[in-house]
Design a protein around this motif. Structure first.
Motif, PDB file in Angstrom:
ATOM      1  N   PRO A  50      32.343   4.928  51.113  1.00  0.00           N
ATOM      2  CA  PRO A  50      33.111   6.095  50.271  1.00  0.00           C
ATOM      3  C   PRO A  50      32.348   6.157  48.951  1.00  0.00           C
ATOM      4  O   PRO A  50      31.282   5.609  48.516  1.00  0.00           O
ATOM      5  CB  PRO A  50      34.103   5.037  49.754  1.00  0.00           C
ATOM      6  N   VAL A  51      32.127   7.529  48.313  1.00  0.00           N
ATOM      7  CA  VAL A  51      31.583   7.804  47.272  1.00  0.00           C
ATOM      8  C   VAL A  51      32.323   7.393  45.968  1.00  0.00           C
ATOM      9  O   VAL A  51      33.379   7.559  45.867  1.00  0.00           O
ATOM     10  CB  VAL A  51      31.471   9.501  47.288  1.00  0.00           C
ATOM     11  N   ARG A  52      31.477   6.631  45.088  1.00  0.00           N
ATOM     12  CA  ARG A  52      32.252   5.975  43.781  1.00  0.00           C
ATOM     13  C   ARG A  52      32.165   7.125  42.819  1.00  0.00           C
ATOM     14  O   ARG A  52      30.998   7.827  42.459  1.00  0.00           O
ATOM     15  CB  ARG A  52      31.496   4.861  43.479  1.00  0.00           C
ATOM     16  N   MET A  53      33.243   7.571  42.335  1.00  0.00           N
ATOM     17  CA  MET A  53      33.215   8.223  41.257  1.00  0.00           C
ATOM     18  C   MET A  53      33.644   7.461  39.838  1.00  0.00           C
ATOM     19  O   MET A  53      33.869   6.412  39.940  1.00  0.00           O
ATOM     20  CB  MET A  53      34.449   9.213  41.635  1.00  0.00           C
ATOM     21  N   PRO A  54      33.508   8.270  38.865  1.00  0.00           N
ATOM     22  CA  PRO A  54      33.831   7.788  37.527  1.00  0.00           C
ATOM     23  C   PRO A  54      35.082   7.425  37.288  1.00  0.00           C
ATOM     24  O   PRO A  54      36.347   7.736  38.271  1.00  0.00           O
ATOM     25  CB  PRO A  54      33.480   8.627  36.252  1.00  0.00           C
ATOM     26  N   ASN A  55      35.581   6.142  36.530  1.00  0.00           N
ATOM     27  CA  ASN A  55      37.035   5.941  36.256  1.00  0.00           C
ATOM     28  C   ASN A  55      37.318   5.039  37.385  1.00  0.00           C
ATOM     29  O   ASN A  55      38.653   4.976  37.659  1.00  0.00           O
ATOM     30  CB  ASN A  55      37.785   6.971  35.832  1.00  0.00           C
ATOM     31  N   GLY A  56      36.529   4.487  38.412  1.00  0.00           N
ATOM     32  CA  GLY A  56      36.989   3.384  39.110  1.00  0.00           C
ATOM     33  C   GLY A  56      37.476   4.238  40.675  1.00  0.00           C
ATOM     34  O   GLY A  56      38.085   3.646  41.664  1.00  0.00           O
ATOM     35  N   LEU A  57      37.389   5.604  40.695  1.00  0.00           N
ATOM     36  CA  LEU A  57      38.048   6.332  41.743  1.00  0.00           C
ATOM     37  C   LEU A  57      36.762   6.095  42.781  1.00  0.00           C
ATOM     38  O   LEU A  57      35.772   6.045  42.705  1.00  0.00           O
ATOM     39  CB  LEU A  57      38.083   7.856  41.553  1.00  0.00           C
ATOM     40  N   SER A  58      37.187   6.510  44.081  1.00  0.00           N
ATOM     41  CA  SER A  58      36.305   6.483  45.301  1.00  0.00           C
ATOM     42  C   SER A  58      36.779   7.721  46.360  1.00  0.00           C
ATOM     43  O   SER A  58      37.790   8.046  46.193  1.00  0.00           O
ATOM     44  CB  SER A  58      36.237   5.298  45.827  1.00  0.00           C
ATOM     45  N   LEU A  59      35.895   8.206  47.142  1.00  0.00           N
ATOM     46  CA  LEU A  59      36.113   9.391  47.893  1.00  0.00           C
ATOM     47  C   LEU A  59      35.749   9.041  49.103  1.00  0.00           C
ATOM     48  O   LEU A  59      34.584   8.958  49.499  1.00  0.00           O
ATOM     49  CB  LEU A  59      35.565  10.660  47.249  1.00  0.00           C
ATOM     50  N   THR A  60      36.476   9.412  50.201  1.00  0.00           N
ATOM     51  CA  THR A  60      35.980   9.393  51.381  1.00  0.00           C
ATOM     52  C   THR A  60      35.579  10.842  51.859  1.00  0.00           C
ATOM     53  O   THR A  60      36.479  11.521  51.878  1.00  0.00           O
ATOM     54  CB  THR A  60      37.084   8.730  52.351  1.00  0.00           C
ATOM     55  N   VAL A  61      34.287  10.827  52.449  1.00  0.00           N
ATOM     56  CA  VAL A  61      33.742  12.058  52.557  1.00  0.00           C
ATOM     57  C   VAL A  61      33.712  12.149  54.268  1.00  0.00           C
ATOM     58  O   VAL A  61      33.352  11.412  54.855  1.00  0.00           O
ATOM     59  CB  VAL A  61      32.199  12.402  51.984  1.00  0.00           C
ATOM     60  N   PRO A  62      34.233  13.770  54.817  1.00  0.00           N
ATOM     61  CA  PRO A  62      34.196  13.685  56.198  1.00  0.00           C
ATOM     62  C   PRO A  62      33.056  14.204  56.798  1.00  0.00           C
ATOM     63  O   PRO A  62      32.714  13.999  57.927  1.00  0.00           O
ATOM     64  CB  PRO A  62      35.562  14.838  56.359  1.00  0.00           C
ATOM     65  N   PHE A  63      32.259  14.741  55.830  1.00  0.00           N
ATOM     66  CA  PHE A  63      30.785  15.188  56.472  1.00  0.00           C
ATOM     67  C   PHE A  63      29.566  14.797  55.884  1.00  0.00           C
ATOM     68  O   PHE A  63      29.596  14.375  54.750  1.00  0.00           O
ATOM     69  CB  PHE A  63      30.673  16.908  56.608  1.00  0.00           C
ATOM     70  N   GLY A  64      28.482  14.556  56.648  1.00  0.00           N
ATOM     71  CA  GLY A  64      27.167  14.261  56.273  1.00  0.00           C
ATOM     72  C   GLY A  64      26.594  15.425  55.790  1.00  0.00           C
ATOM     73  O   GLY A  64      27.006  16.528  55.714  1.00  0.00           O
ATOM     74  N   LEU A  65      25.014  15.370  55.565  1.00  0.00           N
ATOM     75  CA  LEU A  65      24.379  16.373  55.217  1.00  0.00           C
ATOM     76  C   LEU A  65      24.242  17.476  56.379  1.00  0.00           C
ATOM     77  O   LEU A  65      23.944  18.852  55.899  1.00  0.00           O
ATOM     78  CB  LEU A  65      22.873  15.946  54.798  1.00  0.00           C
ATOM     79  N   GLU A  66      24.584  17.400  57.541  1.00  0.00           N
ATOM     80  CA  GLU A  66      24.531  18.373  58.308  1.00  0.00           C
ATOM     81  C   GLU A  66      25.790  19.185  58.292  1.00  0.00           C
ATOM     82  O   GLU A  66      25.684  20.458  58.694  1.00  0.00           O
ATOM     83  CB  GLU A  66      24.843  17.706  59.938  1.00  0.00           C
ATOM     84  N   GLY A  67      26.465  19.058  57.331  1.00  0.00           N
ATOM     85  CA  GLY A  67      27.758  19.830  57.157  1.00  0.00           C
ATOM     86  C   GLY A  67      27.351  21.299  56.327  1.00  0.00           C
ATOM     87  O   GLY A  67      27.956  22.162  56.105  1.00  0.00           O
ATOM     88  N   LEU A  68      25.945  21.003  55.594  1.00  0.00           N
ATOM     89  CA  LEU A  68      25.476  22.148  54.802  1.00  0.00           C
ATOM     90  C   LEU A  68      24.782  23.063  55.665  1.00  0.00           C
ATOM     91  O   LEU A  68      24.540  24.142  55.290  1.00  0.00           O
ATOM     92  CB  LEU A  68      24.337  21.573  53.921  1.00  0.00           C
ATOM     93  N   GLU A  69      24.531  22.642  56.786  1.00  0.00           N
ATOM     94  CA  GLU A  69      23.877  23.719  57.736  1.00  0.00           C
ATOM     95  C   GLU A  69      24.895  24.885  58.063  1.00  0.00           C
ATOM     96  O   GLU A  69      26.045  25.026  58.489  1.00  0.00           O
ATOM     97  CB  GLU A  69      23.534  23.058  59.173  1.00  0.00           C
ATOM     98  N   GLY A  70      24.297  26.142  57.974  1.00  0.00           N
ATOM     99  CA  GLY A  70      25.038  27.409  58.136  1.00  0.00           C
ATOM    100  C   GLY A  70      25.946  27.733  56.964  1.00  0.00           C
ATOM    101  O   GLY A  70      26.870  28.677  57.189  1.00  0.00           O
ATOM    102  N   ALA A  71      25.947  26.984  55.819  1.00  0.00           N
ATOM    103  CA  ALA A  71      26.858  27.335  54.657  1.00  0.00           C
ATOM    104  C   ALA A  71      26.546  28.703  54.288  1.00  0.00           C
ATOM    105  O   ALA A  71      25.316  28.777  53.962  1.00  0.00           O
ATOM    106  CB  ALA A  71      26.972  26.206  53.775  1.00  0.00           C
TER     107      ALA A  71
END
Length: 317
Positions: A50-71
């Motif tokens: 999970p990506v830690r965000m300010p103010n104690g929030l966290s984010l579950t991310v569905p894609f790795g850096l391969e998600g940038l391909e073809g963007a």
């Protein structure tokens, strides 16, 4: 180019609000309103953590850096960090080299700078960060007086509201005024604040922050072809002329004449993009009266004559 696949690149200490701006513009299905559906991807270097965000929030991310391909677009929200993983920066550089537009919101520009994407480019960021950005990336040309800069394949913006402006500007640039307006209407924000084809997008006219002038502003926009002397507008607002003029500047950031001219130019741009009306007809419908007057104001504000603008941005047919 097409604007279909949109990847948002997040990392530790990504700001939640600016991330939300990108989700709001590109991540919601608005096909019922005629908006093309974006292939929206949220990407991080390590999607298993999970990506830690300010103010104690966290984010579950569905894609790795391969998600940038073809963007078609890689968007980077604000971040509190100033040092970034070489792997992440390399993925951003590869995406840009492959043809993706790179857009940053607020301090997300520091990610672009670390990747070398600001070298010898004009760019913008929040006014609190301009000195820091200029010092950290001396080859970047930091413009301190604008809300966002469109440098073609790299778009950088200032604070949160300016990030919305930049996103809608890009949508308008690539998909036309109707799509940008449909998204803005759902977001209840101005569809096109002052700016356009110029490389630097000037400080916009703020949206009215109070309800007191909203009926008058609505009337002005729906009667663009009519004369609108300040004394008559003041009567509609039940104010003296002097009080109305002072209140108008306080709530919109500009004079009634200037605000009206900008609305007329905005409407003319929509007609040039979405219709095959002649220049004279566009002038009449947008309230300028004659093609000559439209050309004068349009060229001064947008930077090119109406005919040239239509050839570059038309979406009619």
């Amino acid at each position: 180019m097409a604007l279909h696949r949109v990847a948002v690149l997040v990392g530790e200490q990504t700001a939640a609000f600016e991330f939300g701006v990108l989700c709001e513009v590109f991540g919601i299905d608005r096909s019922a309103q005629g908006v093309p559906t974006f292939d929206f991807r949220v990407c991080a270097e390590d999607p298993d953590r999970p990506v830690r965000m300010p103010n104690g929030l966290s984010l579950t991310v569905p894609f790795g850096l391969e998600g940038l391909e073809g963007a078609d677009l890689v968007a980077v929200p604000a971040t509190e960090l100033r040092e970034f993983s070489p792997v992440l920066l390399d993925a951003l550089r590869r995406a840009h080299a492959a043809g993706a537009i790179i857009l940053s919101v607020c301090s997300g520009v520091f990610v672009l700078g670390a990747a070398g994407l600001l070298d010898d480019r004009d760019c913008a960021t929040h006014w609190m960060n301009t000195d820091e950005l200029a010092a950290a990336h001396p080859r970047a040309r930091v413009n301190r007086d604008v809300l966002f800069v469109d440098d073609g394949s790299v778009i950088t913006s200032a604070g949160t509201a300016a990030g919305i402006d930049a996103c809608l500007h890009l949508v308008r640039r690539e998909l036309g005024a109707a799509v940008a307006t449909a998204i803005a209407r759902r977001m209840v924000v101005p569809p096109q604040r002052d700016g356009g084809q110029r490389q630097f997008v000037d400080l916009p006219v703020p949206a009215c922050s109070s309800d007191s002038l909203e009926p008058v502003l609505t009337w002005m926009v729906t009667h663009l072809g009519e004369d609108q002397p300040v004394r008559e507008l003041a009567k509609q607002a039940a104010m003296s002329t002097r009080t109305f003029a002072r209140r108008f500047v306080a709530e919109t950031g500009t004079t009634p004449a200037r605000w009206l001219s900008l609305q007329r130019i905005h409407h003319a741009r929509e007609l040039l993009e979405e219709s095959d009306l002649s220049i004279e007809s566009v002038a009449r419908h947008s309230g300028f009266g004659s093609g000559a007057l439209l050309r004068h104001h349009f060229t001064r504000q947008v930077g090119v004559p109406p005919g040239d603008y239509r050839r570059s941005f038309t979406h009619a047919g």
